[in-house]
Design a protein around this motif. Sequence first.
Motif, PDB file in Angstrom:
ATOM      1  N   LEU A  68      -2.766 -10.372   1.318  1.00 55.17           N
ATOM      2  CA  LEU A  68      -2.469 -10.016   2.717  1.00 55.17           C
ATOM      3  C   LEU A  68      -1.509  -8.821   2.760  1.00 55.17           C
ATOM      4  O   LEU A  68      -1.718  -7.866   3.519  1.00 55.17           O
ATOM      5  N   ARG A  69      -0.480  -8.856   1.906  1.00 55.83           N
ATOM      6  CA  ARG A  69       0.490  -7.743   1.894  1.00 55.83           C
ATOM      7  C   ARG A  69      -0.214  -6.411   1.612  1.00 55.83           C
ATOM      8  O   ARG A  69      -0.030  -5.432   2.351  1.00 55.83           O
ATOM      9  N   ASP A  70      -1.035  -6.385   0.584  1.00 52.66           N
ATOM     10  CA  ASP A  70      -1.683  -5.125   0.200  1.00 52.66           C
ATOM     11  C   ASP A  70      -2.663  -4.652   1.268  1.00 52.66           C
ATOM     12  O   ASP A  70      -2.721  -3.468   1.596  1.00 52.66           O
ATOM     13  N   ALA A  71      -3.432  -5.601   1.807  1.00 49.45           N
ATOM     14  CA  ALA A  71      -4.407  -5.233   2.839  1.00 49.45           C
ATOM     15  C   ALA A  71      -3.691  -4.740   4.093  1.00 49.45           C
ATOM     16  O   ALA A  71      -4.131  -3.787   4.751  1.00 49.45           O
ATOM     17  N   LEU A  72      -2.574  -5.370   4.414  1.00 57.73           N
ATOM     18  CA  LEU A  72      -1.825  -4.969   5.612  1.00 57.73           C
ATOM     19  C   LEU A  72      -1.207  -3.584   5.417  1.00 57.73           C
ATOM     20  O   LEU A  72      -1.246  -2.741   6.325  1.00 57.73           O
ATOM     21  N   ALA A  73      -0.663  -3.341   4.243  1.00 55.02           N
ATOM     22  CA  ALA A  73      -0.076  -2.025   3.969  1.00 55.02           C
ATOM     23  C   ALA A  73      -1.127  -0.941   4.134  1.00 55.02           C
ATOM     24  O   ALA A  73      -0.881   0.097   4.761  1.00 55.02           O
ATOM     25  N   SER A  74      -2.293  -1.191   3.613  1.00 56.71           N
ATOM     26  CA  SER A  74      -3.359  -0.199   3.710  1.00 56.71           C
ATOM     27  C   SER A  74      -3.854  -0.066   5.156  1.00 56.71           C
ATOM     28  O   SER A  74      -4.086   1.044   5.646  1.00 56.71           O
ATOM     29  N   ALA A  75      -3.976  -1.191   5.873  1.00 54.94           N
ATOM     30  CA  ALA A  75      -4.421  -1.140   7.273  1.00 54.94           C
ATOM     31  C   ALA A  75      -3.429  -0.364   8.130  1.00 54.94           C
ATOM     32  O   ALA A  75      -3.816   0.448   8.981  1.00 54.94           O
ATOM     33  N   LEU A  76      -2.137  -0.580   7.907  1.00 55.33           N
ATOM     34  CA  LEU A  76      -1.127   0.078   8.729  1.00 55.33           C
ATOM     35  C   LEU A  76      -1.021   1.559   8.401  1.00 55.33           C
ATOM     36  O   LEU A  76      -0.703   2.378   9.272  1.00 55.33           O
ATOM     37  N   SER A  77      -1.291   1.924   7.153  1.00 59.03           N
ATOM     38  CA  SER A  77      -1.166   3.335   6.787  1.00 59.03           C
ATOM     39  C   SER A  77      -2.241   4.174   7.473  1.00 59.03           C
ATOM     40  O   SER A  77      -2.063   5.372   7.664  1.00 59.03           O
ATOM     41  N   LEU A  89       6.097 -15.130   1.950  1.00 55.83           N
ATOM     42  CA  LEU A  89       5.284 -14.220   2.758  1.00 55.83           C
ATOM     43  C   LEU A  89       6.179 -13.299   3.587  1.00 55.83           C
ATOM     44  O   LEU A  89       5.932 -12.088   3.698  1.00 55.83           O
ATOM     45  N   GLU A  90       7.237 -13.871   4.129  1.00 57.04           N
ATOM     46  CA  GLU A  90       8.174 -13.075   4.927  1.00 57.04           C
ATOM     47  C   GLU A  90       8.761 -11.933   4.094  1.00 57.04           C
ATOM     48  O   GLU A  90       8.825 -10.784   4.549  1.00 57.04           O
ATOM     49  N   GLU A  91       9.164 -12.252   2.867  1.00 56.90           N
ATOM     50  CA  GLU A  91       9.750 -11.211   2.008  1.00 56.90           C
ATOM     51  C   GLU A  91       8.738 -10.126   1.661  1.00 56.90           C
ATOM     52  O   GLU A  91       9.088  -8.957   1.519  1.00 56.90           O
ATOM     53  N   MET A  92       7.482 -10.522   1.548  1.00 57.92           N
ATOM     54  CA  MET A  92       6.441  -9.524   1.240  1.00 57.92           C
ATOM     55  C   MET A  92       6.114  -8.653   2.455  1.00 57.92           C
ATOM     56  O   MET A  92       5.892  -7.453   2.330  1.00 57.92           O
ATOM     57  N   LEU A  93       6.045  -9.277   3.639  1.00 54.48           N
ATOM     58  CA  LEU A  93       5.529  -8.542   4.805  1.00 54.48           C
ATOM     59  C   LEU A  93       6.587  -7.762   5.574  1.00 54.48           C
ATOM     60  O   LEU A  93       6.266  -6.757   6.213  1.00 54.48           O
ATOM     61  N   ARG A  94       7.851  -8.202   5.509  1.00 54.89           N
ATOM     62  CA  ARG A  94       8.879  -7.494   6.276  1.00 54.89           C
ATOM     63  C   ARG A  94       8.927  -5.993   5.965  1.00 54.89           C
ATOM     64  O   ARG A  94       8.880  -5.169   6.879  1.00 54.89           O
ATOM     65  N   PRO A  95       9.020  -5.634   4.658  1.00 53.66           N
ATOM     66  CA  PRO A  95       9.075  -4.190   4.360  1.00 53.66           C
ATOM     67  C   PRO A  95       7.795  -3.452   4.754  1.00 53.66           C
ATOM     68  O   PRO A  95       7.853  -2.280   5.150  1.00 53.66           O
ATOM     69  N   VAL A  96       6.664  -4.138   4.679  1.00 50.25           N
ATOM     70  CA  VAL A  96       5.392  -3.504   5.054  1.00 50.25           C
ATOM     71  C   VAL A  96       5.389  -3.220   6.556  1.00 50.25           C
ATOM     72  O   VAL A  96       5.032  -2.120   7.001  1.00 50.25           O
ATOM     73  N   LEU A  97       5.812  -4.211   7.337  1.00 52.20           N
ATOM     74  CA  LEU A  97       5.828  -4.031   8.794  1.00 52.20           C
ATOM     75  C   LEU A  97       6.872  -3.000   9.211  1.00 52.20           C
ATOM     76  O   LEU A  97       6.690  -2.280  10.203  1.00 52.20           O
ATOM     77  N   ALA A  98       7.960  -2.903   8.434  1.00 50.23           N
ATOM     78  CA  ALA A  98       9.000  -1.922   8.761  1.00 50.23           C
ATOM     79  C   ALA A  98       8.465  -0.491   8.641  1.00 50.23           C
ATOM     80  O   ALA A  98       8.988   0.420   9.286  1.00 50.23           O
ATOM     81  N   ARG A  99       7.444  -0.301   7.830  1.00 50.33           N
ATOM     82  CA  ARG A  99       6.874   1.042   7.652  1.00 50.33           C
ATOM     83  C   ARG A  99       5.685   1.298   8.589  1.00 50.33           C
ATOM     84  O   ARG A  99       5.020   2.330   8.490  1.00 50.33           O
ATOM     85  N   HIS A 114      -9.387  -5.741  12.251  1.00 46.54           N
ATOM     86  CA  HIS A 114     -10.687  -5.403  11.638  1.00 46.54           C
ATOM     87  C   HIS A 114     -10.525  -4.868  10.214  1.00 46.54           C
ATOM     88  O   HIS A 114     -11.345  -5.170   9.341  1.00 46.54           O
ATOM     89  N   ALA A 115      -9.465  -4.102   9.985  1.00 46.85           N
ATOM     90  CA  ALA A 115      -9.237  -3.599   8.620  1.00 46.85           C
ATOM     91  C   ALA A 115      -8.957  -4.761   7.658  1.00 46.85           C
ATOM     92  O   ALA A 115      -9.440  -4.773   6.521  1.00 46.85           O
ATOM     93  N   LEU A 116      -8.186  -5.747   8.139  1.00 44.59           N
ATOM     94  CA  LEU A 116      -7.900  -6.911   7.295  1.00 44.59           C
ATOM     95  C   LEU A 116      -9.181  -7.693   7.000  1.00 44.59           C
ATOM     96  O   LEU A 116      -9.419  -8.119   5.870  1.00 44.59           O
ATOM     97  N   LEU A 117      -9.995  -7.868   8.025  1.00 47.76           N
ATOM     98  CA  LEU A 117     -11.251  -8.605   7.838  1.00 47.76           C
ATOM     99  C   LEU A 117     -12.126  -7.928   6.785  1.00 47.76           C
ATOM    100  O   LEU A 117     -12.688  -8.580   5.899  1.00 47.76           O
ATOM    101  N   GLU A 118     -12.205  -6.589   6.868  1.00 44.79           N
ATOM    102  CA  GLU A 118     -12.978  -5.829   5.880  1.00 44.79           C
ATOM    103  C   GLU A 118     -12.422  -6.025   4.475  1.00 44.79           C
ATOM    104  O   GLU A 118     -13.163  -6.007   3.491  1.00 44.79           O
ATOM    105  N   ALA A 119     -11.104  -6.217   4.407  1.00 45.67           N
ATOM    106  CA  ALA A 119     -10.463  -6.376   3.095  1.00 45.67           C
ATOM    107  C   ALA A 119     -10.466  -7.840   2.629  1.00 45.67           C
ATOM    108  O   ALA A 119      -9.851  -8.169   1.616  1.00 45.67           O
ATOM    109  N   GLY A 120     -11.145  -8.716   3.402  1.00 46.89           N
ATOM    110  CA  GLY A 120     -11.234 -10.104   2.964  1.00 46.89           C
ATOM    111  C   GLY A 120     -10.055 -10.968   3.362  1.00 46.89           C
ATOM    112  O   GLY A 120      -9.682 -11.909   2.663  1.00 46.89           O
ATOM    113  N   ILE A 121      -9.466 -10.647   4.520  1.00 52.11           N
ATOM    114  CA  ILE A 121      -8.350 -11.441   5.045  1.00 52.11           C
ATOM    115  C   ILE A 121      -8.709 -11.888   6.459  1.00 52.11           C
ATOM    116  O   ILE A 121      -8.967 -11.056   7.327  1.00 52.11           O
TER     117      ILE A 121
END
Length: 434
Positions: A418-427, A334-344, A387-394
């Motif tokens: 979680l990675r995909d939903a987070l990337a979209s929520a953060l964008s 999970l760390e390897e997936m989320l680190r680059p997402v959070l960095a952006r 809220h964006a994550l919840l909408e995406a089923g997370i």
Amino acid sequence: MSDRPVSKAWMERATRVLPGGVSSPVRAFRAVGGTPLVMRSGSGAEITDVDGRRYVDFVCSWGPLILGHAHPEVQAAIVAAVSRGTTFGAPCEPEIELAEHLVAAYPGLEQVRFVSSGTEATMSAIRVARGFTGRDRIIKFSGCYHGHADPLLVAAGSGLVTYGRPSSAGVPEAFAKETVVLPLDDEERLTTYLREHGDKVAAVIIEPVPANNGLLLQRAEFLQALRRETARAGTVLIFDEVISGFRLARGGAAELLGITPDLATFGKVIGGGLPVGAFGGRREIMRQLAPEGPVYQAGTLSGNAVAMSAGLATLRVLERENGWARLDATGRALEEMLRPVLARAPFPAQFVRLGSLFWMSLQGGEPPRSAERVEAAAADRYRPVFHALLEAGIAIAPSAYEVGFLSLAHTEAHLARLRDALASALSSAPSAGQ
Ligand SMILES: *Cc1c(COP(=O)(O)O)cnc(C)c1O
């Protein structure tokens, strides 16, 4: 946000008969806004609400569900126990077996007593430490949560040693006066205090891996100073392992950190999803408890056969399946997936993790190691992401300052969602930190 009419209707009924509509305040959506979802079922890493929507669950009932929801072996153990009677008001086999398991697993644990919640465990550990030392004062650290017993519902002001300022109405100042609050990550303050006043301090209680105000990973030097100085002062060191016990390692944070406390408290994982807590440690301290000694502590349903069987089944699966190594591998993935997402992310954000505990810290600089360094702005950044994550089923915790939990039921596919939903929520998140 799309509607969830069935949840809304239930929550309208709930708020009439339950304060805030909940049985525990962390379940309310006060910090993020909106209406809590009412859940109907869970299976593995997923939960389903009363509107029939499914979520990947990173809350795991706040820690107990280390195998995921409705694990077949835990279910079978519960059913088998129930069919023999739920509670006897007398010693029972699974109670003794679970105690043996705990004693075999946890560093320095010679005897243990079962209770029905983490709150009872810490409350009772404090009492037995006071009985053992004949001292009244205790030290806790700001940002550490130890349940809601009066002496522990005390938080720090900023910086200075705070005496007895209750963080809840209903806690008399006089009760809180014997609680001293110190900041985490500051061995100098701790050492100075214990060298000056240690002979009055019954116990120091700490989450060795503080996980109730974000995930405030401590330096080894601080924890070693804590062990050294409490031993020097004859003060009982209590590790509150209600979250970390049997989650970070078989021997909890104590094993991981190589530090043995005098007493430890457990809950969450050791109940397999049923209400269980425990406290234990050195025999000479535990011998103070009634019926052997003068410190009173009791419980009608303590050590009941159903809860003990659920806990035993959980620990057996963890041991058989090399659960702790697998949980750590899941955490690393999970760390390897989320680190680059959070960095952006459009604001500073970092991933903090130990084993299967993780925290998305939405602030800059080094990951904080004390409550004083956790920024309030993170809450505003978290709200739309939640809220964006919840909408995406997370499903993640409805607060920026609660950690996430992984279970053995979480697969790569769950993590990728979680990675995909987070990337979209953060964008689409606002960048100003609002
Ligand atoms: C959850 C928790 C408690 C309290 O346990 P309850 O079962 O909720 O009473 C105590 N200490 C820590 C570290 C916890 O995370």
